[in-house]
Motif scaffolding. Structure first.
Motif: not given
Ligand code: DC
Length: 221
Positions: A44-61
Motif C-alpha cells: 500500500a505504501w509503495y502504491c501511494v509513493q508511486q501515485r497509483v490510484d488505490i481505488h483502481d484494481n487494474k492499476a493496483v494489480a
C-alpha cells in the motif's frame, strides 16, 4: 515425531494482539516471525509513493506485477523476523500510519495482490519453522497446518490498545472490509483455537497458544 517445517498460523481482527503474541510465541519456540500485515502495508505504501490510484484494481494489480522486492530474515533482540524489502529498502515506520492502514485494506481486497502475497508468504518457509500472523493464514496461505489460532477482543479494548500506540483509526470499518471482501476474507479457519483476550494479558494469551501447540504436537506424534 515433529514434521518440518512447522507453521503456526495466528489470524484475527485488527489490534487483537496478533503481533505481540506471535512475537512472544516465536521467541519462546525459536521460530521465525512473519508479519503478513506488514507485507500488505508495504505494498500500500509503495502504491501511494508511486501515485497509483488505490481505488483502481487494474492499476493496483499492474503495480504488483512490477514492484521489485526481496525477503530477508533478520535477528533482533532474540527474535528472528522476515522483512519484505522494496528495492532493498525496508519501510518499517512509514507503513504504520492510520493513512497507510486505510489504504492497505483497499489493496488487500485485490485478488492479484492476494495471489502475489500468498506465494511470497509461502516462500518464507525457506527460513525455517514459522509463526505467521495475518487474516487468512489458516484459511488460505497455509491451510494444511495443524496449528491454527484466531484472536479477538472487544472493539473498545482493541481501539484502546491502538490509541495507546498513538494510532487513532476506525477499526470497526477495517474489520468490516477485511471480513466482507470476496477474496480470502477474514474468518475463523476450521480447526482454529479461538482465543478472546479482552481480559487476558499477552503473557497469558501466548502461554495458551504455546500450550495448545504442544498439545497438538503430542497428538500428532
Ligand atoms: O495486521 P495489520 O493491521 O498490520 O494488517 C493491515 C491490513 O492488511 C488489514 O486491514 C488487512 C490486511 N491483511 C490481509 O488482508 N491479510 C493478511 N494476511 C494480513 C493483513
Amino acid at each position: 515425531m515433529k514434521k518440518h517445517p512447522i507453521v503456526i498460523a495466528i489470524d484475527g481482527t485488527s489490534a487483537s494482539g496478533k503481533s505481540t503474541n506471535a512475537k512472544l510465541v516465536a521467541k519462546a519456540l525459536g521460530y521465525v516471525y512473519v508479519d503478513t500485515g506488514a507485507m500488505y502495508r508495504t505494498f500500500a505504501w509503495y502504491c501511494v509513493q508511486q501515485r497509483v490510484d488505490i481505488h483502481d484494481n487494474k492499476a493496483v494489480a499492474a503495480a504488483c506485477r512490477k514492484w521489485k522486492t526481496s525477503l530477508e530474515c533478520v535477528e533482533k533482540n532474540g527474535l528472528r523476523a522476515v522483512h519484505l524489502l522494496v528495492e532493498n529498502y525496508f519501510p518499517e515506520k512509514e507503513i504504520r500510519t492510520a493513512e497507510a492502514s486505510a489504504a492497505t485494506s483497499l489493496i488487500a481486497a485485490v485478488p492479484k495482490v492476494r495471489d502475489w502475497m500468498k506465494k511470497t508468504q509461502r516462500d518464507c518457509i525457506q527460513f525455517g519453522d514459522l509463526v505467521m500472523e495475518g487474516r487468512d493464514i489458516g484459511t488460505n496461505v497455509f491451510p494444511e497446518t495443524d496449528y491454527k489460532f484466531y484472536l479477538d477482543a472487544k472493539l473498545e479494548e482493541r481501539s484502546a490498545r491502538r490509541a495507546a500506540d498513538g494510532v487513532h483509526e476506525n477499526l470497526a470499518m477495517r474489520d468490516q472490509r477485511d471480513s466482507q471482501r470476496a477474496a480470502a476474507p477474514l474468518m475463523i479457519a476450521l480447526g482454529s483455537k479461538v482465543i478472546n483476550n479482552s481480559h487476558l494479558t499477552a503473557a497469558e494469551t501466548s502461554a495458551l497458544i504455546i500450550g495448545e501447540v504442544h498439545r497438538r504436537m503430542t497428538a500428532n506424534a
